[in-house]
Design an enzyme around this catalytic site. Structure first.
Site, PDB file in Angstrom:
ATOM      1  CG  ASP A  34      51.067 -19.529 -48.086  1.00  0.00           C
ATOM      2  OD1 ASP A  34      51.214 -18.849 -47.018  1.00  0.00           O
ATOM      3  OD2 ASP A  34      51.953 -19.925 -48.492  1.00  0.00           O
ATOM      4  CD  GLN A  36      48.759 -18.904 -57.280  1.00  0.00           C
ATOM      5  OE1 GLN A  36      49.468 -18.324 -56.692  1.00  0.00           O
ATOM      6  NE2 GLN A  36      48.535 -19.213 -58.541  1.00  0.00           N
ATOM      7  CG  ASP A  38      46.252 -23.153 -48.147  1.00  0.00           C
ATOM      8  OD1 ASP A  38      46.975 -24.020 -47.905  1.00  0.00           O
ATOM      9  OD2 ASP A  38      45.930 -22.205 -47.759  1.00  0.00           O
ATOM     10  CB  SER A  83      77.074 -41.354 -29.205  1.00  0.00           C
ATOM     11  OG  SER A  83      76.015 -42.127 -28.939  1.00  0.00           O
ATOM     12  CD  GLU A 114      77.201 -31.926 -41.605  1.00  0.00           C
ATOM     13  OE1 GLU A 114      76.507 -32.291 -40.835  1.00  0.00           O
ATOM     14  OE2 GLU A 114      77.821 -32.624 -42.554  1.00  0.00           O
ATOM     15  CE  LYS A 116      76.394 -32.658 -30.701  1.00  0.00           C
ATOM     16  NZ  LYS A 116      75.120 -32.607 -29.960  1.00  0.00           N
ATOM     17  CD  GLU A 173      69.833 -33.782 -34.234  1.00  0.00           C
ATOM     18  OE1 GLU A 173      69.584 -33.715 -33.125  1.00  0.00           O
ATOM     19  OE2 GLU A 173      70.193 -34.869 -35.026  1.00  0.00           O
ATOM     20  CE  LYS A 290      78.515 -35.549 -40.082  1.00  0.00           C
ATOM     21  NZ  LYS A 290      77.370 -35.681 -40.902  1.00  0.00           N
ATOM     22  CE  LYS A 314      78.124 -30.503 -27.489  1.00  0.00           C
ATOM     23  NZ  LYS A 314      77.756 -31.377 -26.351  1.00  0.00           N
TER      24      LYS A 314
END
Length: 388
Positions: A34, A36, A38, A83, A114, A116, A173, A290, A314
């Site tokens: 981090d 390096q 920065d 949707s 995948e 959700k 998302e 899908k 769901k």
């Protein structure tokens, strides 16, 4: 030593920083520390300050915008952001599978599963490999231009890797990780402010902040899940292959995605995450299934505002029964009174719950909630439970 002009050094730093950003945020495999990183970004910022003409849209220094924007412009999507229809049990999932099998004249097809993610859908547009625009889903056909805010999300690449097409649209998302949501709520509790209800709404509000610095401070993330224009000539004609292609360009693709050939495989994937979803560092409220072939997706088309070729399977809402011990009141900075329930500890959605939202006094009267009552507590996409 060969002299390098400020312009050459700035271009070199941008390439190096975008590469290290890809290693860190997409591959989770950094090759520098981090400190390096920065140091490199500080050097680039100093050059751009001294030579403003060298500042470019794909510079990593532009992840945090300037002054707050007074409003968001509207963006018309090139293709609607649709949707998803829902399946709430295996029978409904099987009925969906039978319908599309019939529409495909009995042809077999591969699927992709995948998680959700419970976040905010966005469309990202890239021109010549550079992030040109980011928009919310909005009403599906028209969204809000939130480019300045999306630039602050470090897992969204500002500049794509070599080989990107001239024009590319992807959809993903954006979400607020649970740990970040809890941090924000701890800060609000210390100030006496009402607590945020869930990561999804908090994340959506973060993307719609007028000041990009507020968005930047909330450490949001993204999973890219689809092409915005799947008919572009460079794109593989298979969703699973397209995700791999997008990953190669520098996009963050969820490693928990899985290809499936049968409904039994889909059910196994669903069941495994139903049991383990509380181990995830983000909120997921189901599985998206899908059809993988993009040609078959085109053939199946859309009904209303829902694609026939995908469905959201769901997770059930989780509830538990416990005893209400006390009704407490939080006083916000503006003097607002925010009631909450103190409960006998009970496990809901994998977490021990001792407090739950009561929303307001009207809600308490409507539900006739009294101290000593046996109450039902639910977490349905809510990190803060509610008494139902």
């Amino acid at each position: 030593m060969e002299h390098i002009s400020p312009g050459e050094r700035a271009a070199e730093l941008r390439r190096e920083l975008n590469y290290h950003g890809y290693r860190y945020y997409t591959l989770d495999d950094p090759v520098i520390g981090d400190g390096q990183y920065d140091s490199l970004i500080r050097e680039l910022r100093e050059i751009e300050t001294a030579y403003p003409e060298l500042l470019t849209p794909d510079s990593p220094t532009q992840r945090v915008g300037g002054d707050p924007s007074p409003a968001f412009d509207e963006v018309e999507h090139s293709r609607p952001m649709l949707s998803l229809g829902n399946a709430f049990d295996f029978n409904e999932l099987a009925a969906w599978h039978r319908r599309i099998t019939g529409l495909l004249d009995g042809a077999s097809f591969d699927m992709v599963c995948e998680l959700k993610i419970d976040g905010l859908a966005v469309n990202l547009t890239y021109q010549d490999g550079i992030l040109a625009q980011g928009a919310t889903r909005g009403n599906g056909t028209t969204g809000e231009d939130v480019t300045r805010n999306l630039r602050t999300i470090k897992t969204i690449p500002i500049s794509l890797l070599r080989g990107a097409p001239e024009h590319l649209e992807v959809r993903g998302e954006v979400f607020l990780p649970i740990a970040e949501f809890q941090r924000l709520n701890e800060e609000r509790a210390e100030r006496g402010d009402p607590l945020y209800a869930n990561p999804r709404n908090t994340g959506a509000g973060s993307i719609r902040q007028l000041d990009p610095k507020v968005t930047a401070a909330r450490n949001m993330e993204i999973w890219v899940y689809a092409l915005g224009d799947p008919n572009a000539p460079e794109v593989p004609r298979d969703h699973w292959a397209a995700l791999d292609w997008l990953h190669g360009l520098g996009f963050r693709i969820n490693p928990e995605n899985r290809p499936c050939r049968t409904l039994d495989e889909v059910q196994d994937y669903y069941q495994s995450w139903l049991e383990r979803r509380h181990d995830l560092p983000y909120e997921a409220d189901g599985v998206v299934v899908k059809v993988s072939s993009l040609d078959m997706q085109d053939q199946l088309g859309v009904v209303g505002r829902e694609p026939r070729w995908a469905i959201a399977y769901k997770f059930p809402a989780e509830q538990a029964v416990t005893k209400l011990l006390h009704i407490g009141i939080n006083v916000g900075r503006t003097g607002s009174l925010n009631p909450y329930a103190v409960l006998e500890p009970v496990v809901v959605s994998g977490a021990t719950v001792q407090h739950a939202s009561l929303h307001n006094e009207e809600d308490i009267h409507r539900k006739d909630i009294r101290v000593g009552d046996t109450v039902i507590v639910e977490r349905a996409g809510e990190v803060i439970p509610q008494v139902v």
